[in-house]
Design a protein around this motif. Structure first.
Motif, PDB file in Angstrom:
ATOM      1  N   ASN A   1       0.478  -1.623   0.092  1.00  0.00           N
ATOM      2  CA  ASN A   1       0.247   0.381   0.030  1.00  0.00           C
ATOM      3  C   ASN A   1       0.886   1.592   0.235  1.00  0.00           C
ATOM      4  O   ASN A   1       0.962   2.345   0.785  1.00  0.00           O
ATOM      5  CB  ASN A   1      -0.714  -0.118   1.113  1.00  0.00           C
ATOM      6  CG  ASN A   1      -1.839  -0.763   0.720  1.00  0.00           C
ATOM      7  OD1 ASN A   1      -2.337  -0.480   0.596  1.00  0.00           O
ATOM      8  ND2 ASN A   1      -2.120  -1.784   2.595  1.00  0.00           N
TER       9      ASN A   1
ATOM     10  N   TYR B   1       4.738  10.186  -5.975  1.00  0.00           N
ATOM     11  CA  TYR B   1       4.166  11.634  -6.653  1.00  0.00           C
ATOM     12  C   TYR B   1       5.397  11.557  -7.268  1.00  0.00           C
ATOM     13  O   TYR B   1       6.671  12.062  -6.482  1.00  0.00           O
ATOM     14  CB  TYR B   1       3.703  12.024  -5.595  1.00  0.00           C
ATOM     15  CG  TYR B   1       2.344  11.554  -4.682  1.00  0.00           C
ATOM     16  CD1 TYR B   1       2.049  10.470  -3.874  1.00  0.00           C
ATOM     17  CD2 TYR B   1       1.358  11.339  -5.255  1.00  0.00           C
ATOM     18  CE1 TYR B   1       0.885   9.961  -3.719  1.00  0.00           C
ATOM     19  CE2 TYR B   1      -0.133  10.824  -4.779  1.00  0.00           C
ATOM     20  CZ  TYR B   1      -0.168  10.147  -3.815  1.00  0.00           C
ATOM     21  OH  TYR B   1      -1.130   9.370  -3.305  1.00  0.00           O
TER      22      TYR B   1
ATOM     23  N   PHE C   1       0.667   3.575  -7.423  1.00  0.00           N
ATOM     24  CA  PHE C   1       0.184   3.095  -6.303  1.00  0.00           C
ATOM     25  C   PHE C   1       0.549   1.790  -6.296  1.00  0.00           C
ATOM     26  O   PHE C   1       0.648   0.876  -7.576  1.00  0.00           O
ATOM     27  CB  PHE C   1      -1.225   3.479  -7.032  1.00  0.00           C
ATOM     28  CG  PHE C   1      -1.926   2.416  -8.313  1.00  0.00           C
ATOM     29  CD1 PHE C   1      -2.131   3.501  -9.490  1.00  0.00           C
ATOM     30  CD2 PHE C   1      -2.651   1.525  -7.690  1.00  0.00           C
ATOM     31  CE1 PHE C   1      -2.416   2.729 -10.629  1.00  0.00           C
ATOM     32  CE2 PHE C   1      -3.268   0.801  -9.390  1.00  0.00           C
ATOM     33  CZ  PHE C   1      -3.248   1.738  -9.721  1.00  0.00           C
TER      34      PHE C   1
ATOM     35  N   TYR D   1       7.833  12.447  -3.350  1.00  0.00           N
ATOM     36  CA  TYR D   1       7.172  11.748  -2.424  1.00  0.00           C
ATOM     37  C   TYR D   1       6.600  10.034  -2.690  1.00  0.00           C
ATOM     38  O   TYR D   1       5.818  10.167  -3.316  1.00  0.00           O
ATOM     39  CB  TYR D   1       6.408  12.723  -2.244  1.00  0.00           C
ATOM     40  CG  TYR D   1       6.851  14.009  -1.989  1.00  0.00           C
ATOM     41  CD1 TYR D   1       6.346  15.011  -2.883  1.00  0.00           C
ATOM     42  CD2 TYR D   1       7.123  14.342  -0.658  1.00  0.00           C
ATOM     43  CE1 TYR D   1       7.127  16.197  -2.585  1.00  0.00           C
ATOM     44  CE2 TYR D   1       7.429  15.978  -0.468  1.00  0.00           C
ATOM     45  CZ  TYR D   1       7.663  16.524  -1.498  1.00  0.00           C
ATOM     46  OH  TYR D   1       8.143  18.147  -1.309  1.00  0.00           O
TER      47      TYR D   1
ATOM     48  N   GLN E   1       3.919   7.297  -0.535  1.00  0.00           N
ATOM     49  CA  GLN E   1       3.037   7.755   0.464  1.00  0.00           C
ATOM     50  C   GLN E   1       2.154   6.258   1.017  1.00  0.00           C
ATOM     51  O   GLN E   1       2.341   5.347   0.208  1.00  0.00           O
ATOM     52  CB  GLN E   1       1.845   8.312   0.557  1.00  0.00           C
ATOM     53  CG  GLN E   1       0.751   9.372   0.424  1.00  0.00           C
ATOM     54  CD  GLN E   1      -0.477   8.308   0.562  1.00  0.00           C
ATOM     55  OE1 GLN E   1      -0.547   9.058  -1.095  1.00  0.00           O
ATOM     56  NE2 GLN E   1      -1.570   8.009   0.825  1.00  0.00           N
TER      57      GLN E   1
ATOM     58  N   TYR F   1      -0.733   4.073   2.534  1.00  0.00           N
ATOM     59  CA  TYR F   1      -1.846   3.928   3.323  1.00  0.00           C
ATOM     60  C   TYR F   1      -2.584   2.662   3.481  1.00  0.00           C
ATOM     61  O   TYR F   1      -3.490   1.847   2.997  1.00  0.00           O
ATOM     62  CB  TYR F   1      -2.801   4.239   1.286  1.00  0.00           C
ATOM     63  CG  TYR F   1      -2.395   3.611   0.018  1.00  0.00           C
ATOM     64  CD1 TYR F   1      -1.571   3.713  -0.635  1.00  0.00           C
ATOM     65  CD2 TYR F   1      -2.847   2.526  -0.022  1.00  0.00           C
ATOM     66  CE1 TYR F   1      -0.959   3.106  -1.624  1.00  0.00           C
ATOM     67  CE2 TYR F   1      -2.607   1.878  -1.331  1.00  0.00           C
ATOM     68  CZ  TYR F   1      -1.816   1.961  -1.679  1.00  0.00           C
ATOM     69  OH  TYR F   1      -1.527   1.749  -3.027  1.00  0.00           O
ATOM     70  N   ASN F   2      -1.104   2.296   4.224  1.00  0.00           N
ATOM     71  CA  ASN F   2      -1.862   0.881   4.591  1.00  0.00           C
ATOM     72  C   ASN F   2      -2.408   1.220   6.206  1.00  0.00           C
ATOM     73  O   ASN F   2      -3.282   0.230   6.958  1.00  0.00           O
ATOM     74  CB  ASN F   2      -0.806  -0.065   5.146  1.00  0.00           C
ATOM     75  CG  ASN F   2      -1.013  -1.385   5.341  1.00  0.00           C
ATOM     76  OD1 ASN F   2      -1.549  -2.179   4.437  1.00  0.00           O
ATOM     77  ND2 ASN F   2      -1.216  -1.767   6.410  1.00  0.00           N
ATOM     78  N   ASN F   3      -1.985   2.253   6.790  1.00  0.00           N
ATOM     79  CA  ASN F   3      -2.716   2.406   8.278  1.00  0.00           C
ATOM     80  C   ASN F   3      -2.411   4.097   8.386  1.00  0.00           C
ATOM     81  O   ASN F   3      -1.567   4.807   8.954  1.00  0.00           O
ATOM     82  CB  ASN F   3      -1.514   2.122   9.090  1.00  0.00           C
ATOM     83  CG  ASN F   3      -1.755   1.921  10.830  1.00  0.00           C
ATOM     84  OD1 ASN F   3      -2.628   2.510  11.129  1.00  0.00           O
ATOM     85  ND2 ASN F   3      -1.107   2.183  12.270  1.00  0.00           N
ATOM     86  N   TRP F   4      -3.895   4.958   7.663  1.00  0.00           N
ATOM     87  CA  TRP F   4      -4.183   5.583   7.324  1.00  0.00           C
ATOM     88  C   TRP F   4      -2.662   6.174   6.675  1.00  0.00           C
ATOM     89  O   TRP F   4      -2.834   5.568   5.924  1.00  0.00           O
ATOM     90  CB  TRP F   4      -3.785   6.478   9.072  1.00  0.00           C
ATOM     91  CG  TRP F   4      -4.886   5.989  10.065  1.00  0.00           C
ATOM     92  CD1 TRP F   4      -4.368   5.961  11.132  1.00  0.00           C
ATOM     93  CD2 TRP F   4      -6.068   6.645   9.676  1.00  0.00           C
ATOM     94  NE1 TRP F   4      -5.414   5.609  11.929  1.00  0.00           N
ATOM     95  CE2 TRP F   4      -6.237   6.252  11.236  1.00  0.00           C
ATOM     96  CE3 TRP F   4      -7.175   6.756   8.782  1.00  0.00           C
ATOM     97  CZ2 TRP F   4      -8.251   6.119  11.289  1.00  0.00           C
ATOM     98  CZ3 TRP F   4      -8.357   7.059   9.975  1.00  0.00           C
ATOM     99  CH2 TRP F   4      -8.496   6.284  10.630  1.00  0.00           C
ATOM    100  N   LEU F   5      -3.047   7.480   7.042  1.00  0.00           N
ATOM    101  CA  LEU F   5      -1.843   8.056   5.239  1.00  0.00           C
ATOM    102  C   LEU F   5      -1.079   9.025   5.765  1.00  0.00           C
ATOM    103  O   LEU F   5      -1.495  10.179   6.109  1.00  0.00           O
ATOM    104  CB  LEU F   5      -2.983   9.275   4.597  1.00  0.00           C
ATOM    105  CG  LEU F   5      -4.457   8.153   3.796  1.00  0.00           C
ATOM    106  CD1 LEU F   5      -5.228   9.085   3.579  1.00  0.00           C
ATOM    107  CD2 LEU F   5      -4.906   7.071   3.350  1.00  0.00           C
TER     108      LEU F   5
ATOM    109  N   PHE G   1       3.380  10.637   4.700  1.00  0.00           N
ATOM    110  CA  PHE G   1       3.300  10.788   2.887  1.00  0.00           C
ATOM    111  C   PHE G   1       5.526  11.070   3.774  1.00  0.00           C
ATOM    112  O   PHE G   1       5.932  10.855   4.736  1.00  0.00           O
ATOM    113  CB  PHE G   1       3.765  12.155   2.830  1.00  0.00           C
ATOM    114  CG  PHE G   1       2.781  12.335   2.434  1.00  0.00           C
ATOM    115  CD1 PHE G   1       1.591  12.589   2.879  1.00  0.00           C
ATOM    116  CD2 PHE G   1       2.969  12.612   1.025  1.00  0.00           C
ATOM    117  CE1 PHE G   1       0.119  12.851   1.950  1.00  0.00           C
ATOM    118  CE2 PHE G   1       1.229  12.258   0.209  1.00  0.00           C
ATOM    119  CZ  PHE G   1       0.261  12.692   0.831  1.00  0.00           C
TER     120      PHE G   1
ATOM    121  N   GLN H   1       9.502  12.378   3.899  1.00  0.00           N
ATOM    122  CA  GLN H   1       9.402  14.007   3.175  1.00  0.00           C
ATOM    123  C   GLN H   1      10.137  14.503   1.942  1.00  0.00           C
ATOM    124  O   GLN H   1      10.686  16.248   2.104  1.00  0.00           O
ATOM    125  CB  GLN H   1      10.543  14.262   4.454  1.00  0.00           C
ATOM    126  CG  GLN H   1      12.263  13.663   4.063  1.00  0.00           C
ATOM    127  CD  GLN H   1      12.786  12.230   4.172  1.00  0.00           C
ATOM    128  OE1 GLN H   1      11.516  11.310   4.251  1.00  0.00           O
ATOM    129  NE2 GLN H   1      13.895  12.062   3.675  1.00  0.00           N
TER     130      GLN H   1
END
Lengths: 125, 106
Positions: free
Chosen positions: B32, B36, B49, B87, B89, B91-95, B97, B99
């Motif tokens: 996940n 970007y 993704f 960047y 990111q 998305y496995n446990n909330w979201l 990014f 640095q």
């Protein structure tokens, strides 16, 4: 094509509420997807603020949850961000975006496939 | 909270060369993970993704790999428009990014 456009004041006083709206064109929010807000302080990285579904179901970044409210207005095809009790640390470019994915087991598992151009909000007296 | 750490902070590359960017998660995020690209003064653009799937319209010179806690974005032959900040990111446990890694012209 789908486009997102942020709007709202560019200057907010400390302790007041930051309010932004994201207008969506080329797609009806009521048709689906989660929609969200991300911010980027000048010269720094990205921070997810929160996201909303057209039904009003919301997910917020735990670090901002106490100060954030995201709402949706399907009649105007837009969604909005309110961030209260702002300080200079809230100065940032604020982006709205569309998310792909959705809730899994109570968590939001999504990434951002379409972004608005962003709007700079400065917190200063 | 899952912390995403990207390396290096800045990568200097000649046009036409390969660039390899790394992203590490503080705990497993499975696959996940998204990447970007952000050019100066622009909004981020989704590249990858699911750790390795290219988004619509993204050139084949961009590829992603990895799973668990270690991920890589590879740009096989840098074009002028690829010099930007990248960047990751999760998305496995909330979201959250990373640095960012700035890719600059050498």
């Amino acid at each position: 094509q789908v486009q997102l456009q942020e709007s709202g004041p560019g200057l907010v006083k400390p302790s007041e509420t930051l309010s932004l709206t994201c207008g969506v064109s080329g797609y009806s929010i009521s048709s689906g997807y989660y929609w969200g807000w991300i911010r980027q302080p000048p010269g720094k990285g990205l921070e997810w603020i929160g996201s909303i579904y057209h039904t009003g179901n919301t997910f917020y970044n735990p670090s901002l949850k106490s100060r954030v409210t995201i709402s949706v207005d399907t009649s105007k095809n837009q969604f909005s961000l309110n961030l209260n009790s702002v300080t200079s640390a809230d100065t940032a470019v604020y982006y709205c975006a569309r998310l792909l994915g959705g809730p899994v087991g109570g968590l939001l598992r999504s990434f951002f496939d379409l972004w608005g151009q962003g709007t700079l909000v400065t917190v200063s007296s | 909270e899952i912390v995403m750490t990207q390396s290096p902070g800045t990568l200097s590359v000649f046009p036409g060369e390969r660039a390899t960017l790394s992203c590490r998660a503080s705990q497993s995020v499975s696959s996940n993970l998204a990447w970007y690209q952000q050019r100066p003064g622009q909004a981020p653009r989704l590249l990858i993704f699911g750790a390795s799937s290219r988004a619509t319209g993204i050139p084949a010179r961009f590829s992603g790999s990895g799973s668990g806690t270690e991920f890589t974005l590879t740009i096989s032959s840098l074009q002028s428009e690829d010099f930007a900040v990248y960047y990751c990111q999760q998305y496995n446990n909330w979201l959250s990014f990373g640095q960012g890694t700035k890719v600059e012209i050498k």
